[in-house]
Design a protein around this motif. Structure first.
Motif, short mmCIF file in Angstrom:
data_model
loop_
_atom_site.label_atom_id
_atom_site.label_comp_id
_atom_site.label_asym_id
_atom_site.label_seq_id
_atom_site.Cartn_x
_atom_site.Cartn_y
_atom_site.Cartn_z
N SER A 155 0.80 -1.22 0.00
CA SER A 155 0.00 0.00 0.00
C SER A 155 0.84 1.27 0.00
CB SER A 155 -0.93 0.01 1.22
OG SER A 155 -1.75 -1.14 1.25
N ALA A 156 2.15 1.13 0.17
CA ALA A 156 3.02 2.31 0.21
C ALA A 156 2.97 3.07 -1.11
CB ALA A 156 4.45 1.89 0.51
N PRO A 157 2.95 4.40 -1.06
CA PRO A 157 2.86 5.18 -2.31
C PRO A 157 4.09 5.04 -3.21
CG PRO A 157 3.24 6.62 -0.42
CD PRO A 157 2.96 5.25 0.13
N HIS A 158 5.25 4.77 -2.61
CA HIS A 158 6.47 4.59 -3.39
C HIS A 158 7.29 3.44 -2.79
CE1 HIS A 158 5.63 8.34 -5.46
NE2 HIS A 158 5.50 8.94 -4.29
N TRP A 159 7.92 2.67 -3.66
CA TRP A 159 8.79 1.58 -3.23
C TRP A 159 10.24 1.95 -3.50
CZ3 TRP A 159 5.59 -2.26 -6.62
CH2 TRP A 159 4.36 -2.51 -5.99
N GLY A 215 3.34 1.27 -18.04
CA GLY A 215 2.55 1.50 -16.84
C GLY A 215 2.97 0.57 -15.73
N PRO A 216 2.38 0.72 -14.53
CA PRO A 216 2.68 -0.21 -13.44
C PRO A 216 2.33 -1.64 -13.85
CG PRO A 216 1.40 1.67 -12.65
CD PRO A 216 1.36 1.72 -14.14
N ALA A 245 11.65 -16.47 -21.23
CA ALA A 245 10.80 -15.70 -20.32
C ALA A 245 11.64 -14.92 -19.32
CB ALA A 245 9.83 -16.63 -19.60
N GLN A 246 12.72 -15.53 -18.83
CA GLN A 246 13.60 -14.81 -17.91
C GLN A 246 14.24 -13.61 -18.60
OE1 GLN A 246 16.26 -17.11 -15.29
NE2 GLN A 246 15.18 -18.96 -15.98
N ASP A 247 14.64 -13.78 -19.84
CA ASP A 247 15.23 -12.67 -20.59
C ASP A 247 14.20 -11.56 -20.79
OD1 ASP A 247 17.61 -11.73 -22.16
OD2 ASP A 247 16.12 -11.71 -23.77
N ALA A 248 12.95 -11.94 -21.07
CA ALA A 248 11.89 -10.94 -21.24
C ALA A 248 11.65 -10.19 -19.93
CB ALA A 248 10.60 -11.61 -21.71
N LEU A 249 11.66 -10.91 -18.81
CA LEU A 249 11.45 -10.26 -17.52
C LEU A 249 12.61 -9.33 -17.19
CD1 LEU A 249 9.88 -9.80 -14.96
CD2 LEU A 249 10.87 -11.91 -14.01
N PHE A 250 13.82 -9.73 -17.54
CA PHE A 250 14.99 -8.87 -17.31
C PHE A 250 14.84 -7.54 -18.08
CE2 PHE A 250 19.30 -7.63 -18.86
CZ PHE A 250 19.82 -7.21 -17.63
N HIS A 251 14.43 -7.63 -19.34
CA HIS A 251 14.26 -6.41 -20.13
C HIS A 251 13.08 -5.58 -19.64
CE1 HIS A 251 17.48 -7.16 -22.94
NE2 HIS A 251 17.03 -8.38 -23.17
N LEU A 252 12.02 -6.25 -19.20
CA LEU A 252 10.89 -5.52 -18.63
C LEU A 252 11.32 -4.79 -17.37
CD1 LEU A 252 7.90 -4.78 -18.45
CD2 LEU A 252 7.52 -6.95 -17.23
N HIS A 253 12.07 -5.46 -16.51
CA HIS A 253 12.58 -4.83 -15.29
C HIS A 253 13.33 -3.55 -15.63
CE1 HIS A 253 15.84 -4.07 -12.43
NE2 HIS A 253 15.06 -4.58 -11.49
N GLY A 298 10.27 4.86 -15.07
CA GLY A 298 9.71 5.32 -13.80
C GLY A 298 8.44 4.59 -13.41
N ARG A 299 8.26 3.36 -13.90
CA ARG A 299 7.06 2.58 -13.61
C ARG A 299 7.32 1.59 -12.47
NH1 ARG A 299 3.83 6.02 -16.25
NH2 ARG A 299 4.40 6.20 -18.47
#
Length: 230
Positions: free
Chosen positions: A34-38, A85-86, A101-109, A116-117
């Motif tokens: 619930s925190a506004p920023h992580w 987006g978030p 899939a791991q490579d896709a997640l790495f690039h998404l990260h 800034g998402r």
């Protein structure tokens, strides 16, 4: 007594914030989500099966307008759109054996954080046990802020059981909930299995869910003596 055919119909799961019961077992995770920023704009949410990871992810998505994607459904082509987006990626350990899939997640990260998402990642257990094989991805996930959902206390287990029954439009008496809390293994998975079995048994036997039916159904699910709360 004659039995009728039973059908294992899917339950409608309520996933609103008002449907999530807060107890000491999950209060820190609820506060983190619930925190506004992580820190670093990312958060890892972990916990055992059925502990509320998906529920909290939906609460977060509703609050932020974020999207929720199963890790196994993540593709390289989807990354640019998701990073706008978030986004929550669920069940990350499920792609431990999937290099693409791991490579896709790495690039998404990297792209999401560059834009800034906020990025939410869920899975069972601490990230160091997720079995990911891409070192750069592993280091980034292990460096994220981590909120863990614990095994349920009595109050939370009772609330979870009540919600699971309500999701199936069932209304057993409070004595049934009390009995199950005392007898079931301390896990959300055990609660879900018990409610599903009771639903099937009540339908097959054309009877309401009573304490005696609960005793008959969960007899084979009894925990080890040191786990019982008599």
């Amino acid at each position: 007594m004659a039995q009728q055919l039973s059908f294992d119909l899917p339950a409608h799961t309520a996933l609103g914030r008002e449907d999530f019961f807060v107890s000491p077992a999950n209060s820190q995770a609820v506060a983190a989500i619930s925190a506004p920023h992580w820190p670093g704009n990312k958060l890892v949410l972990s916990g055992p099966a059925g502990s509320g990871k998906t529920h909290l992810a939906h609460v977060w998505a509703a609050q932020t307008g974020g999207r929720i994607v199963a890790a196994t459904a993540l593709t390289p082509e989807a990354v640019p759109t998701l990073a706008q987006g978030p986004v929550a990626i669920e069940d990350v350990p499920e792609i431990a054996g999937d290099a693409q899939a791991q490579d896709a997640l790495f690039h998404l990260h990297n792209l999401a954080l560059a834009e800034g998402r906020a990025l939410l990642l869920t899975g069972r257990g601490a990230p160091r046990f997720w079995g990911l094989t891409l070192p750069d991805l592993t280091s980034r996930i292990e460096g994220a802020n981590h909120a863990a959902l614990s095994a349920p206390d009595d109050a939370l287990l009772g609330a979870v059981l009540a919600k699971l029954f309500d999701d199936r439009q069932l209304s057993p008496g409070p004595e049934v909930i009390t009995y199950l809390v005392r007898r079931l293994e301390r896990s959300f998975d055990a609660a879900a299995r018990a409610v599903a079995r009771l639903d099937r048994a009540a339908l097959a036997e054309r009877r309401g869910i009573t304490r005696s039916l609960a005793a008959a159904v969960v007899e084979g699910m009894a925990p080890a003596p040191e786990q019982r709360h008599d």
